[in-house]
Scaffold this active site. Structure first.
Site, short mmCIF file in Angstrom:
data_model
loop_
_atom_site.label_atom_id
_atom_site.label_comp_id
_atom_site.label_asym_id
_atom_site.label_seq_id
_atom_site.Cartn_x
_atom_site.Cartn_y
_atom_site.Cartn_z
N LYS A 161 29.49 42.17 44.57
CA LYS A 161 29.95 42.94 45.28
C LYS A 161 29.44 44.51 45.74
CE LYS A 161 32.96 45.46 42.88
NZ LYS A 161 32.26 47.00 42.15
N ASP A 200 39.21 42.32 39.93
CA ASP A 200 37.84 42.12 41.39
C ASP A 200 37.61 40.51 41.33
OD1 ASP A 200 37.22 44.83 41.68
OD2 ASP A 200 35.42 44.75 41.16
C1 LIG Z 1 35.78 50.05 40.34
C2 LIG Z 1 35.55 48.34 40.23
C3 LIG Z 1 35.71 48.62 41.99
O1 LIG Z 1 35.88 47.64 42.39
O2 LIG Z 1 34.70 47.70 39.85
P1 LIG Z 1 32.75 47.74 39.24
O3 LIG Z 1 32.65 48.63 40.32
O4 LIG Z 1 33.64 48.37 38.20
O5 LIG Z 1 32.37 46.02 39.23
C4 LIG Z 1 37.14 47.78 40.38
O6 LIG Z 1 37.93 48.71 40.73
C5 LIG Z 1 37.15 47.30 38.82
O7 LIG Z 1 37.80 46.22 39.09
P2 LIG Z 1 37.48 45.16 37.08
O8 LIG Z 1 36.10 45.32 36.87
O9 LIG Z 1 38.02 44.15 37.65
O10 LIG Z 1 38.49 45.93 36.40
P3 LIG Z 1 39.80 45.61 35.28
O11 LIG Z 1 38.97 44.84 34.44
O12 LIG Z 1 40.82 44.60 36.40
O13 LIG Z 1 40.34 46.89 34.95
C6 LIG Z 1 39.32 47.87 34.04
C7 LIG Z 1 40.08 48.85 33.71
O14 LIG Z 1 38.74 50.03 34.78
C8 LIG Z 1 40.52 50.49 35.84
N1 LIG Z 1 40.76 50.01 36.72
C9 LIG Z 1 40.71 48.99 37.11
C10 LIG Z 1 40.44 48.68 38.18
C11 LIG Z 1 41.73 49.35 39.50
N2 LIG Z 1 42.42 49.13 40.46
N3 LIG Z 1 41.98 50.93 38.06
C12 LIG Z 1 41.57 51.44 37.18
O15 LIG Z 1 42.41 51.74 36.86
C13 LIG Z 1 41.33 50.68 34.28
O16 LIG Z 1 41.25 51.53 33.13
C14 LIG Z 1 41.39 49.20 34.08
O17 LIG Z 1 41.50 48.97 32.49
#
Ligand SMILES: C[C@@](CO)(OP(=O)(O)O)[C@H](O)COP(=O)(O)OP(=O)(O)OC[C@H]1O[C@@H](n2ccc(N)nc2=O)[C@H](O)[C@@H]1O
Ligand SMILES: Nc1ncnc2c1ncn2[C@@H]1O[C@H](COP(=O)(O)OP(=O)(O)O)[C@@H](O)[C@H]1O
Length: 378
Positions: free
Chosen positions: A89, A216
């Site tokens: 994504k 995600d």
């Molecule tokens: C930033 C994003 C954007 O889509 O993904 P990536 O770009 O890293 O793939 C997401 O919010 C990442 O989602 P995901 O990778 O599933 O995160 P999770 O395991 O749920 O959370 C990991 C950590 O990210 C932070 N987290 C995640 C989601 C959210 N809405 N708020 C947060 O602050 C928190 O510190 C959490 O402990």
């Protein structure tokens, strides 16, 4: 699961994770196909049968187009191996609200699934085991910490079976790259094991399990283009006309998602910024609905970008180079460090990819298009 977030005020009615309507439900009260702008039929519709390659159309084990990829009818015959393809994504809009008490942030995340795929196969085994191959496989845990293994274990607990399964993962999605590769593999494992173990869970039930693994994961099950509210797990499909062409600059090494969120909070506090509830960008959703790449390019926005650049200053050069080379828009993908560039057409994407490669501003370059479906049984 974290407690229910307060919702931003906007016109999107999220599909509750866990509800049977999770997959293919329509936004804005109309029956809309998440792959294109038609509103007359359940997906895949007449239009996207034409615009999405046949291999991208969701199919069941019997190959019937349109049968549910995640779940589907309970099968009585035993299954020996199941292969699932799952997309990466990019967040077209990532607006981050204040830090919540549970350590997460409320988001408006416009997810867009692109044609860069991991593949996962599940086959019966005495114990739960994981094998990883492909790009950067050595950076991915091949034990119980693998997000796919965690997903399989959770599903086995939920349906009361022994998690005897060998998960083979072929990585193409960059690891820790902000393209949700680990979440994609977790989604693929849920779909594959659901089929392997004849569980027959509803798509919404799989999404609920997925949300317990990572914010995600529900989107990796759903695919196409969708607004994610809450921590990103409460999804509403967004209508998109046609297809958008992307170039991705893959970086050396990853960035930790929690570290990027923490840096975002630190920067905001340092600047004394007041942070309100995030809102869906109407400009962006209108550009998607109209298939207007130029307008979409200028509406792309990511609140995590300054934090990602602070932690990886070289990204600034990558983003600047792409704008100089004629990208319609450029942004860090999610928490980075992958950068995404929007092109006018497939031919423009090819030129842009070559120019970026020559500019030497990335470890490698990939091209992809979106939207594409979520985790799909092959
Ligand atoms: C930033 C994003 C954007 O889509 O993904 P990536 O770009 O890293 O793939 C997401 O919010 C990442 O989602 P995901 O990778 O599933 O995160 P999770 O395991 O749920 O959370 C990991 C950590 O990210 C932070 N987290 C995640 C989601 C959210 N809405 N708020 C947060 O602050 C928190 O510190 C959490 O402990
Ligand atoms: N199947 C998997 N694929 C990729 N990474 C995984 C997987 N399982 C666990 N991980 C761990 O999750 C971390 C985040 O990976 P990934 O989901 O690719 O990144 P991002 O959150 O930036 O999109 C990695 O550093 C890795 O240690």
């Amino acid at each position: 699961m974290p407690p229910s977030p307060s919702l931003p005020t906007n016109s999107y009615a999220p599909i509750a994770v866990g509800s049977p309507g999770f997959s293919g439900s329509a936004p804005l009260g109309s029956l809309a196909c998440p792959f294109c702008s038609c509103t007359g039929q359940a997906p895949p519709c007449c239009q996207c049968r034409e615009t999405v390659p046949k291999s991208d159309v969701r199919s069941g084990a019997d190959g019937a187009p349109g049968s549910s990829p995640a779940g589907g009818p309970l099968r009585s015959r035993s299954v020996t191996a199941v292969s699932v393809r799952v997309p990466a994504k990019v967040n077209l809009q990532l607006s981050v609200g204040p830090l919540r008490d549970d350590g997460y942030h409320d988001l408006v995340s416009v997810f867009h699934a692109v044609s860069l795929f991991d593949e996962l196969s599940a086959e019966p085994n005495e114990e739960l085991a994981v094998r990883v191959e492909g790009a950067s496989a050595e950076e991915v845990p091949a034990d119980g910490d693998n997000l796919a293994a965690r997903a399989a274990r959770l599903l086995a607990e939920r349906i009361g079976v022994h998690p005897g399964v060998l998960l083979r993962i072929r990585k193409a999605i960059p690891v820790a790259g902000g393209m949700a590769g680990g979440s994609a593999d977790a989604a693929a494992a849920l779909v594959a094991c659901d089929r392997l173990w004849n569980a027959g869970l509803e798509p919404g039930e799989l999404a609920e399990l997925g949300a317990a693994i990572g914010s995600d994961v529900p989107f990796a099950l759903l695919g196409a283009t969708a607004v994610g509210l809450g921590r990103g797990e409460r999804l509403s499909p967004v209508p998109v006309k046609g297809r958008f062409h992307w170039v991705f600059a893959l970086a050396e090494g990853g960035l930790s998602t929690p570290a990027v969120y923490a840096e975002c909070d630190r920067l905001r506090a340092a600047h004394g910024e007041w942070i309100g509830a995030p809102q869906v960008s109407e400009r962006l959703t209108t550009a998607l609905a109209n298939g207007d790449a130029k307008e979409l390019g200028s509406a792309l926005a990511n609140d995590l970008q300054p934090a990602a650049i602070m932690l990886r200053p070289s990204l600034r050069r990558t983003l600047t180079a792409s704008r100089d080379l004629g990208a319609l828009g450029a942004l860090v993908s999610g928490s980075g460090p992958t950068c995404a560039f929007l092109a006018e057409s497939d031919a423009h994407a090819l030129d842009l990819a070559a120019a970026l490669s020559d500019a030497g501003v990335a470890r490698s370059i990939a091209r992809a298009y979106g939207p594409v479906p979520g985790a799909t049984v092959l």
